[in-house]
Design a protein around this motif. Structure first.
Motif, PDB file in Angstrom:
ATOM      1  N   TYR A  18       0.845  -1.189   0.000  1.00 29.83           N
ATOM      2  CA  TYR A  18       0.000   0.000   0.000  1.00 29.83           C
ATOM      3  C   TYR A  18       0.881   1.240   0.000  1.00 29.83           C
ATOM      4  CZ  TYR A  18      -4.187  -2.599   1.380  1.00 29.83           C
ATOM      5  OH  TYR A  18      -5.253  -3.449   1.419  1.00 29.83           O
ATOM      6  N   SER A  20       1.212   5.322   1.316  1.00 32.50           N
ATOM      7  CA  SER A  20       0.922   5.925   2.620  1.00 32.50           C
ATOM      8  C   SER A  20      -0.547   6.350   2.728  1.00 32.50           C
ATOM      9  CB  SER A  20       1.850   7.110   2.887  1.00 32.50           C
ATOM     10  OG  SER A  20       1.720   8.070   1.865  1.00 32.50           O
ATOM     11  N   PHE A  21      -1.153   6.788   1.622  1.00 35.44           N
ATOM     12  CA  PHE A  21      -2.569   7.143   1.648  1.00 35.44           C
ATOM     13  C   PHE A  21      -3.416   5.914   1.958  1.00 35.44           C
ATOM     14  CE2 PHE A  21      -6.687   7.464  -0.509  1.00 35.44           C
ATOM     15  CZ  PHE A  21      -7.213   8.556   0.162  1.00 35.44           C
ATOM     16  N   ILE A  23      -2.591   3.322   3.644  1.00 32.18           N
ATOM     17  CA  ILE A  23      -2.430   2.967   5.056  1.00 32.18           C
ATOM     18  C   ILE A  23      -3.332   3.846   5.923  1.00 32.18           C
ATOM     19  CG2 ILE A  23      -0.804   2.940   6.997  1.00 32.18           C
ATOM     20  CD1 ILE A  23      -0.415   0.680   4.938  1.00 32.18           C
ATOM     21  N   ARG A  24      -3.372   5.142   5.610  1.00 36.54           N
ATOM     22  CA  ARG A  24      -4.193   6.062   6.417  1.00 36.54           C
ATOM     23  C   ARG A  24      -5.677   5.734   6.343  1.00 36.54           C
ATOM     24  NH1 ARG A  24      -0.664   9.843   4.130  1.00 36.54           N
ATOM     25  NH2 ARG A  24      -2.284  10.613   2.760  1.00 36.54           N
ATOM     26  N   VAL A  25      -6.157   5.256   5.210  1.00 31.11           N
ATOM     27  CA  VAL A  25      -7.595   4.996   5.076  1.00 31.11           C
ATOM     28  C   VAL A  25      -7.995   3.573   5.463  1.00 31.11           C
ATOM     29  CG1 VAL A  25      -7.879   6.792   3.325  1.00 31.11           C
ATOM     30  CG2 VAL A  25      -7.474   4.430   2.617  1.00 31.11           C
ATOM     31  N   GLN A  26      -7.040   2.735   5.826  1.00 32.38           N
ATOM     32  CA  GLN A  26      -7.365   1.360   6.211  1.00 32.38           C
ATOM     33  C   GLN A  26      -8.317   1.291   7.400  1.00 32.38           C
ATOM     34  OE1 GLN A  26      -6.607  -1.769   4.748  1.00 32.38           O
ATOM     35  NE2 GLN A  26      -6.328  -0.241   3.148  1.00 32.38           N
ATOM     36  N   ARG A  27      -8.261   2.281   8.271  1.00 29.10           N
ATOM     37  CA  ARG A  27      -9.140   2.245   9.452  1.00 29.10           C
ATOM     38  C   ARG A  27     -10.616   2.336   9.060  1.00 29.10           C
ATOM     39  NH1 ARG A  27      -6.681   7.593  10.152  1.00 29.10           N
ATOM     40  NH2 ARG A  27      -8.258   9.139   9.677  1.00 29.10           N
ATOM     41  N   THR A  38      -3.602  -3.742  11.910  1.00 25.80           N
ATOM     42  CA  THR A  38      -3.146  -2.360  11.967  1.00 25.80           C
ATOM     43  C   THR A  38      -1.953  -2.182  11.036  1.00 25.80           C
ATOM     44  OG1 THR A  38      -3.798  -2.308  14.287  1.00 25.80           O
ATOM     45  CG2 THR A  38      -2.425  -0.501  13.517  1.00 25.80           C
ATOM     46  N   ARG A  40       0.983  -0.491   9.339  1.00 26.10           N
ATOM     47  CA  ARG A  40       1.784   0.583   9.918  1.00 26.10           C
ATOM     48  C   ARG A  40       2.688   1.319   8.947  1.00 26.10           C
ATOM     49  NH1 ARG A  40       0.612   0.461  15.116  1.00 26.10           N
ATOM     50  NH2 ARG A  40       0.256  -1.513  16.150  1.00 26.10           N
ATOM     51  N   TRP A  41       2.914   0.795   7.769  1.00 26.75           N
ATOM     52  CA  TRP A  41       3.793   1.508   6.851  1.00 26.75           C
ATOM     53  C   TRP A  41       3.319   1.311   5.414  1.00 26.75           C
ATOM     54  CZ3 TRP A  41       6.547  -1.188   3.121  1.00 26.75           C
ATOM     55  CH2 TRP A  41       6.645  -2.557   3.295  1.00 26.75           C
ATOM     56  N   ASP A  44       5.439   4.770  -0.981  1.00 23.83           N
ATOM     57  CA  ASP A  44       5.003   5.628  -2.072  1.00 23.83           C
ATOM     58  C   ASP A  44       5.932   5.544  -3.276  1.00 23.83           C
ATOM     59  OD1 ASP A  44       2.757   6.604  -0.710  1.00 23.83           O
ATOM     60  OD2 ASP A  44       4.002   8.029   0.382  1.00 23.83           O
TER      61      ASP A  44
END
Length: 85
Positions: A18, A20-21, A23-27, A38, A40-41, A44
């Motif tokens: 993935y 970085s974007f 990863i941020r939207v995985q939640r 979770t 974590r990295w 890009d």
């Protein structure tokens, strides 16, 4: 990576990562939340893996929507294809 590259004289490695974007939207992904995962990295720049070992070279990258025959949705990280030289 040294253990893998030390065992083989050559070859290719396909990696699925993935950005970085992503990863941020995985939640917001229900399956990820239910699994308690979770991530974590993210990566890009697929060529960054070249810094992991002197013999690795990124020989190609394929965005998920191209690999999925155009059916993928939204931006995603490229899938780097690495060659051990």
């Amino acid at each position: 990576m040294r253990r893998v590259t030390g065992r083989f004289t050559g070859g290719e490695l396909l990696s699925d990562v993935y950005g970085s974007f992503g990863i941020r939207v995985q939640r917001f992904v229900p399956a990820v939340r239910r699994a308690g995962a979770t991530p974590r990295w993210g990566m890009d720049d697929p060529t960054a893996v070249e810094g992991w070992h002197a013999g690795l070279r990124c020989v190609g990258r394929f965005p998920m929507w191209a690999v999925a025959g155009g059916r993928g949705r939204g931006p995603g990280a490229a899938v780097p294809v690495l060659r051990l030289l």
